[in-house]
Scaffold this motif. Structure first.
Motif, PDB file in Angstrom:
ATOM      1  N   ASN A 128     -20.069  17.189 -23.959  1.00 14.34           N
ATOM      2  CA  ASN A 128     -19.547  15.632 -23.762  1.00 14.34           C
ATOM      3  C   ASN A 128     -18.252  15.588 -24.480  1.00 14.34           C
ATOM      4  O   ASN A 128     -18.250  14.861 -25.451  1.00 14.34           O
ATOM      5  CB  ASN A 128     -20.419  14.610 -23.863  1.00 14.34           C
ATOM      6  N   GLU A 132     -18.470   9.991 -23.704  1.00 14.00           N
ATOM      7  CA  GLU A 132     -18.468   8.885 -22.993  1.00 14.00           C
ATOM      8  C   GLU A 132     -19.970   8.597 -22.901  1.00 14.00           C
ATOM      9  O   GLU A 132     -20.749   9.554 -22.628  1.00 14.00           O
ATOM     10  CB  GLU A 132     -18.124   9.125 -21.517  1.00 14.00           C
ATOM     11  N   GLN A 134     -22.251   7.474 -20.927  1.00 21.42           N
ATOM     12  CA  GLN A 134     -23.088   7.505 -19.567  1.00 21.42           C
ATOM     13  C   GLN A 134     -22.844   9.054 -19.205  1.00 21.42           C
ATOM     14  O   GLN A 134     -23.446   9.508 -18.148  1.00 21.42           O
ATOM     15  CB  GLN A 134     -22.254   6.655 -18.444  1.00 21.42           C
ATOM     16  N   LYS A 135     -22.199  10.018 -20.056  1.00 19.93           N
ATOM     17  CA  LYS A 135     -22.097  11.369 -19.628  1.00 19.93           C
ATOM     18  C   LYS A 135     -23.074  12.274 -20.317  1.00 19.93           C
ATOM     19  O   LYS A 135     -23.300  12.330 -21.284  1.00 19.93           O
ATOM     20  CB  LYS A 135     -20.524  11.684 -19.781  1.00 19.93           C
ATOM     21  N   CYS A 163     -17.257  21.441 -19.330  1.00 16.84           N
ATOM     22  CA  CYS A 163     -16.971  19.870 -19.568  1.00 16.84           C
ATOM     23  C   CYS A 163     -16.483  19.148 -18.374  1.00 16.84           C
ATOM     24  O   CYS A 163     -16.054  19.974 -17.438  1.00 16.84           O
ATOM     25  CB  CYS A 163     -16.370  19.548 -20.683  1.00 16.84           C
ATOM     26  N   GLU A 166     -12.596  13.303 -18.516  1.00 10.60           N
ATOM     27  CA  GLU A 166     -12.726  11.708 -18.554  1.00 10.60           C
ATOM     28  C   GLU A 166     -11.779  11.447 -17.232  1.00 10.60           C
ATOM     29  O   GLU A 166     -10.505  11.635 -17.277  1.00 10.60           O
ATOM     30  CB  GLU A 166     -12.039  11.295 -19.819  1.00 10.60           C
TER      31      GLU A 166
END
Length: 234
Positions: A128, A132, A134-135, A163, A166
């Motif tokens: 991540n 984030e 939520q990720k 990854c 964003e």
């Protein structure tokens, strides 16, 4: 409407041009065709154009295609979605790669459930990198330790990192995140010589990802067309 063949050729040309622009050998960057929600016939059509690596997000949808296309002996299936514990055995028994490993429990289940009759399961640790909430993915400072845990497990082969960029970040932010991924990747390579895959970049940031050292680009809609939602099986 462009055909799937035209779409695929356009993506290949774009990828090759990005490699030339950044003094990369096109052979050093794998295209992963993300075939989630698309029918087996369309996947086979892209296979006939020379594509071999395909990414699936949904276990049941992927298994149906793996079964339907079992006659294509050199096709390579990558699981690239979130993996629940109750689906790990199915993935361990049918896929060649899992790119979204970020939990010790999942790594151990894949190791235990990989059949002895199959080659080691190729694993990418999901990072991540944008932090984030939520990720999915391990945080950058945890990536190397977790990768060592994966590397120590039987029937798994650590191959690298992945990854998801964003979505709303500007180019400077993305470049910094991709550069950090490359640093982690190079550190991992020093410890594990078989590590060779840095999966980062999709259609929106393909060129930047290649400039920053990506070895795998994940492309779905630009090849197969819009995704078929919302009824795809998970």
């Amino acid at each position: 409407m462009p055909s799937t063949e035209q779409n695929y050729q356009a993506v290949q040309q774009r990828l090759q041009q990005a490699c030339r622009n950044h003094q990369r050998d096109p052979a050093s960057v794998r295209l992963l065709a993300v075939s989630k929600t698309k029918p087996a016939a369309q996947v086979e059509a892209v296979y006939r154009l020379g594509q071999r690596a395909f990414g699936e997000n949904y276990v049941q949808d992927g298994l149906e295609k793996i079964t339907a296309l079992a006659h294509l002996s050199d096709i390579e299936w990558h699981f690239i979605g979130p993996l629940q514990s109750n689906k790990s055995r199915l993935v361990a028994g049918h896929f060649h790669w899992v790119e979204t490993v970020d939990r010790d429990k999942i790594a151990r289940r894949l190791s235990e459930q990989r059949p002895d009759t199959m080659p080691d399961l190729n694993i990418l640790v999901q990072v991540n990198i944008s932090r984030e909430a939520q990720k999915a993915g391990v945080l950058p400072e945890q990536a190397l330790d977790f990768a060592r845990t994966v590397a120590a497990l039987p029937r798994l082969q650590l191959r690298g990192l992945m990854c998801i960029a964003e979505a709303e970040a500007d180019q400077a932010v993305l470049a910094a995140q991709f550069a950090q991924m490359r640093t982690l990747f190079e550190q991992l390579q020093q410890e594990f010589p078989l590590v060779d895959t840095l999966s980062m970049g999709m259609s929106a940031d393909l060129e930047l990802a290649i400039a920053c050292g990506s070895t795998e680009i994940r492309i779905g809609t630009d090849i197969f067309g819009a995704r078929d939602y919302p009824d795809a099986p998970h």
